[in-house]
Write an enzyme that holds these catalytic residues in place. Structure first.
Site, PDB file in Angstrom:
ATOM      1  N   ARG A 104     -19.134 -21.282  79.300  1.00  0.00           N
ATOM      2  CA  ARG A 104     -18.823 -20.903  77.912  1.00  0.00           C
ATOM      3  C   ARG A 104     -17.334 -21.073  77.570  1.00  0.00           C
ATOM      4  NH1 ARG A 104     -23.079 -21.836  78.279  1.00  0.00           N
ATOM      5  NH2 ARG A 104     -24.936 -20.563  78.094  1.00  0.00           N
ATOM      6  N   GLU A 142     -16.963 -13.439  74.631  1.00  0.00           N
ATOM      7  CA  GLU A 142     -17.328 -14.838  74.359  1.00  0.00           C
ATOM      8  C   GLU A 142     -16.945 -15.160  72.912  1.00  0.00           C
ATOM      9  OE1 GLU A 142     -21.273 -15.995  75.635  1.00  0.00           O
ATOM     10  OE2 GLU A 142     -21.447 -17.404  73.967  1.00  0.00           O
ATOM     11  N   SER A 197     -24.265 -13.722  71.640  1.00  0.00           N
ATOM     12  CA  SER A 197     -23.797 -12.873  72.743  1.00  0.00           C
ATOM     13  C   SER A 197     -22.308 -12.581  72.589  1.00  0.00           C
ATOM     14  CB  SER A 197     -24.030 -13.580  74.079  1.00  0.00           C
ATOM     15  OG  SER A 197     -25.410 -13.641  74.326  1.00  0.00           O
TER      16      SER A 197
HETATM   17  C1  LIG Z   1     -27.897 -15.961  66.655  1.00  0.00           C
HETATM   18  C2  LIG Z   1     -26.921 -16.656  67.565  1.00  0.00           C
HETATM   19  C3  LIG Z   1     -27.368 -17.167  68.749  1.00  0.00           C
HETATM   20  C4  LIG Z   1     -26.472 -17.815  69.627  1.00  0.00           C
HETATM   21  N1  LIG Z   1     -26.945 -18.321  70.796  1.00  0.00           N
HETATM   22  C5  LIG Z   1     -26.102 -18.988  71.616  1.00  0.00           C
HETATM   23  C6  LIG Z   1     -26.575 -19.560  72.848  1.00  0.00           C
HETATM   24  O1  LIG Z   1     -27.742 -19.495  73.183  1.00  0.00           O
HETATM   25  N2  LIG Z   1     -25.683 -20.199  73.635  1.00  0.00           N
HETATM   26  C7  LIG Z   1     -24.364 -20.313  73.299  1.00  0.00           C
HETATM   27  O2  LIG Z   1     -23.595 -20.924  74.059  1.00  0.00           O
HETATM   28  N3  LIG Z   1     -23.892 -19.785  72.147  1.00  0.00           N
HETATM   29  C8  LIG Z   1     -24.720 -19.142  71.303  1.00  0.00           C
HETATM   30  N4  LIG Z   1     -24.236 -18.596  70.133  1.00  0.00           N
HETATM   31  C9  LIG Z   1     -22.797 -18.691  69.823  1.00  0.00           C
HETATM   32  C10 LIG Z   1     -22.377 -19.937  69.019  1.00  0.00           C
HETATM   33  O3  LIG Z   1     -23.455 -20.442  68.245  1.00  0.00           O
HETATM   34  C11 LIG Z   1     -21.846 -21.045  69.924  1.00  0.00           C
HETATM   35  O4  LIG Z   1     -20.696 -20.626  70.639  1.00  0.00           O
HETATM   36  C12 LIG Z   1     -21.466 -22.298  69.136  1.00  0.00           C
HETATM   37  O5  LIG Z   1     -21.167 -23.336  70.009  1.00  0.00           O
HETATM   38  C13 LIG Z   1     -20.278 -22.086  68.201  1.00  0.00           C
HETATM   39  O6  LIG Z   1     -20.197 -23.215  67.334  1.00  0.00           O
HETATM   40  P1  LIG Z   1     -19.538 -23.061  65.904  1.00  0.00           P
HETATM   41  O7  LIG Z   1     -19.495 -24.378  65.271  1.00  0.00           O
HETATM   42  O8  LIG Z   1     -20.215 -21.985  65.151  1.00  0.00           O
HETATM   43  O9  LIG Z   1     -18.073 -22.636  66.336  1.00  0.00           O
HETATM   44  P2  LIG Z   1     -17.143 -21.552  65.631  1.00  0.00           P
HETATM   45  O10 LIG Z   1     -17.748 -20.211  65.769  1.00  0.00           O
HETATM   46  O11 LIG Z   1     -16.789 -22.010  64.277  1.00  0.00           O
HETATM   47  O12 LIG Z   1     -15.860 -21.651  66.572  1.00  0.00           O
HETATM   48  C14 LIG Z   1     -15.913 -21.246  67.934  1.00  0.00           C
HETATM   49  C15 LIG Z   1     -14.655 -21.782  68.632  1.00  0.00           C
HETATM   50  O13 LIG Z   1     -14.705 -23.209  68.627  1.00  0.00           O
HETATM   51  C16 LIG Z   1     -13.596 -23.762  67.915  1.00  0.00           C
HETATM   52  N5  LIG Z   1     -14.094 -24.917  67.167  1.00  0.00           N
HETATM   53  C17 LIG Z   1     -15.085 -24.973  66.255  1.00  0.00           C
HETATM   54  N6  LIG Z   1     -15.277 -26.242  65.835  1.00  0.00           N
HETATM   55  C18 LIG Z   1     -14.365 -27.006  66.489  1.00  0.00           C
HETATM   56  C19 LIG Z   1     -14.032 -28.380  66.466  1.00  0.00           C
HETATM   57  N7  LIG Z   1     -14.683 -29.272  65.702  1.00  0.00           N
HETATM   58  N8  LIG Z   1     -13.013 -28.815  67.259  1.00  0.00           N
HETATM   59  C20 LIG Z   1     -12.327 -27.952  68.066  1.00  0.00           C
HETATM   60  N9  LIG Z   1     -12.603 -26.634  68.130  1.00  0.00           N
HETATM   61  C21 LIG Z   1     -13.607 -26.161  67.334  1.00  0.00           C
HETATM   62  C22 LIG Z   1     -13.080 -22.630  67.025  1.00  0.00           C
HETATM   63  O14 LIG Z   1     -11.708 -22.787  66.758  1.00  0.00           O
HETATM   64  C23 LIG Z   1     -13.377 -21.414  67.888  1.00  0.00           C
HETATM   65  O15 LIG Z   1     -12.342 -21.240  68.841  1.00  0.00           O
HETATM   66  C24 LIG Z   1     -25.110 -17.957  69.256  1.00  0.00           C
HETATM   67  C25 LIG Z   1     -24.668 -17.447  68.028  1.00  0.00           C
HETATM   68  C26 LIG Z   1     -25.568 -16.808  67.184  1.00  0.00           C
HETATM   69  C27 LIG Z   1     -25.089 -16.288  65.854  1.00  0.00           C
END
Ligand SMILES: Cc1cc2nc3c(=O)[nH]c(=O)nc-3n(C[C@H](O)[C@H](O)[C@H](O)COP(=O)(O)OP(=O)(O)OC[C@H]3O[C@@H](n4cnc5c(N)ncnc54)[C@H](O)[C@@H]3O)c2cc1C
Length: 340
Positions: free
Chosen positions: A185, A305, A233
């Site tokens: 992660r 996380e 999480s």
């Molecule tokens: C209901 C639910 C279920 C979930 N289940 C899982 C799961 O099973 N497994 C899991 O790993 N995660 C899970 N997550 C967490 C989340 O979806 C993941 O971590 C996902 O990868 C985050 O992507 P995001 O685009 O929403 O990133 P954001 O939340 O927008 O950002 C997260 C981090 O990534 C950086 N970031 C975002 N986009 C970029 C980019 N293009 N370039 C560089 N940095 C960037 C941001 O600056 C920040 O530091 C879940 C979340 C929810 C709400």
């Protein structure tokens, strides 16, 4: 910075063609849908705008990329920095199949494509390997940075390479996954680095089988995870024990615990749910209670996380990963930085 100074920065950035908006409520940017305002949001519709950004941003303020905001909690005081949001391409142009042999292919996608869409498109085309991603409600870029995963796989396994821009220098590079410093992660990608696209490796499969697998994952998620306002999480599963963070929180009796407008989910103890119009401080109070109680009773220190934005140094430091080797991470970040 003062509002007038942010207005000056916004005016400069607007000249690159990017859209700018001052004082944007965090509720519009994250799945928690709570928190104060983000000083300046920059929406990038063309890669050239991201490349030009370095001429407008200074070391005086923080810059982060916000994907789907599904792993971010913004404080009630807001985030006094720039949030870069990618809006590259549209749904029909955000993914293409390249370098396809009879049995393998690379799926090339823009960083802002949603993982569930990528998983479903890949499956519908008869490619196997990305089904796991249907349950992660983030963007591809956020998933690369976080090394998102589930159901026996993760980005480290699925990725081939990623295209990054250093927002502070304007340098760009296509980086092989081996150089992204992946860990559980997490990765070596830092705030100034923006993933603008990535290629995932898939193998020839069977569309029906993949779609069935996807349906099973979706139904498992519905049965085991809460809906509503959360960021998935909250704590990373600790390396020191085989027990998951959720199991530890449950074990110490905190499932269902409420603090003001937030609650440790009854359905999944590693999720913290926010009420409508909740305070981010209530979510953080529950995080503190869970971290302290689990440590006192089991000796296991959990780290966050979820990315915390706009909080005090003390809070940010409290939830940092203290177990992952800082030397190892610093080395991985140096390697990646040298490529950008
Ligand atoms: C209901 C639910 C279920 C979930 N289940 C899982 C799961 O099973 N497994 C899991 O790993 N995660 C899970 N997550 C967490 C989340 O979806 C993941 O971590 C996902 O990868 C985050 O992507 P995001 O685009 O929403 O990133 P954001 O939340 O927008 O950002 C997260 C981090 O990534 C950086 N970031 C975002 N986009 C970029 C980019 N293009 N370039 C560089 N940095 C960037 C941001 O600056 C920040 O530091 C879940 C979340 C929810 C709400």
């Amino acid at each position: 910075m003062r509002t007038t100074q942010w207005a000056d920065v916004a005016a400069k950035i607007a000249k690159t063609g990017a859209d700018t908006e001052l004082s944007v409520p965090a509720s519009r940017l994250t799945t928690y849908r709570i928190g104060g305002a983000v000083a300046l949001v920059v929406s990038i519709t063309k890669v050239e705008q991201a490349l030009a950004l370095h001429t407008c941003i200074s070391d005086e303020f923080d810059v982060v990329v916000v994907g789907n905001g599904s792993n971010i909690l913004i404080s009630d005081d807001g985030f006094d920095g720039v949030a870069v949001v990618l809006q590259l391409g549209d749904d029909d142009t955000t993914m293409s199949v390249v370098e396809s042999t009879e049995n393998t292919a690379l799926l090339d996608a823009r960083a802002n494509i949603r993982l569930p869409l990528l998983a479903r498109r890949s499956a519908a085309l008869g490619w196997h390997g990305l089904e796991w991603a249907v349950g992660v409600p983030g963007s591809l870029g956020g998933a690369v940075r976080m090394n998102a995963g589930g159901h026996g796989s993760d980005m480290e396994k699925s990725l081939f390479d990623a295209e990054l821009i250093n927002l502070r220098s304007g340098h760009t590079a296509r980086v092989a996954k081996q150089n992204l410093g992946f860990r559980f992660r997490g990765s070596a990608i830092t705030d100034e680095m923006c993933v603008i696209g990535a290629r995932c490796q898939v193998t020839r499969g069977n569309a029906e089988q993949s779609q069935n697998e996807i349906a099973e994952i979706v139904s498992w998620r519905r049965d085991n995870q809460p809906g509503g306002q959360n960021a998935g999480s909250v704590f990373v599963n600790p390396a020191q024990t085989a027990r998951s963070a959720g199991a530890l929180i449950d074990e110490v009796g905190l499932r269902g615990k409420r603090h003001g407008s937030a609650e440790i989910s009854q359905k999944h103890a590693n999720f913290i749910q926010a009420d409508e119009n909740a305070m981010a401080a209530d979510v953080v109070a529950l995080m503190c209670e869970a971290q302290d109680t689990v440590f006192d009773r089991t000796g296991v220190m959990m780290h966050s996380e979820v990315r915390l934005l706009g909080f005090t140094q003390e809070i940010a430091h409290r939830f940092l990963d203290k177990h992952h080797s800082h030397i190892e991470l610093a080395r991985a970040q140096e390697t990646l930085k040298s490529l950008l």
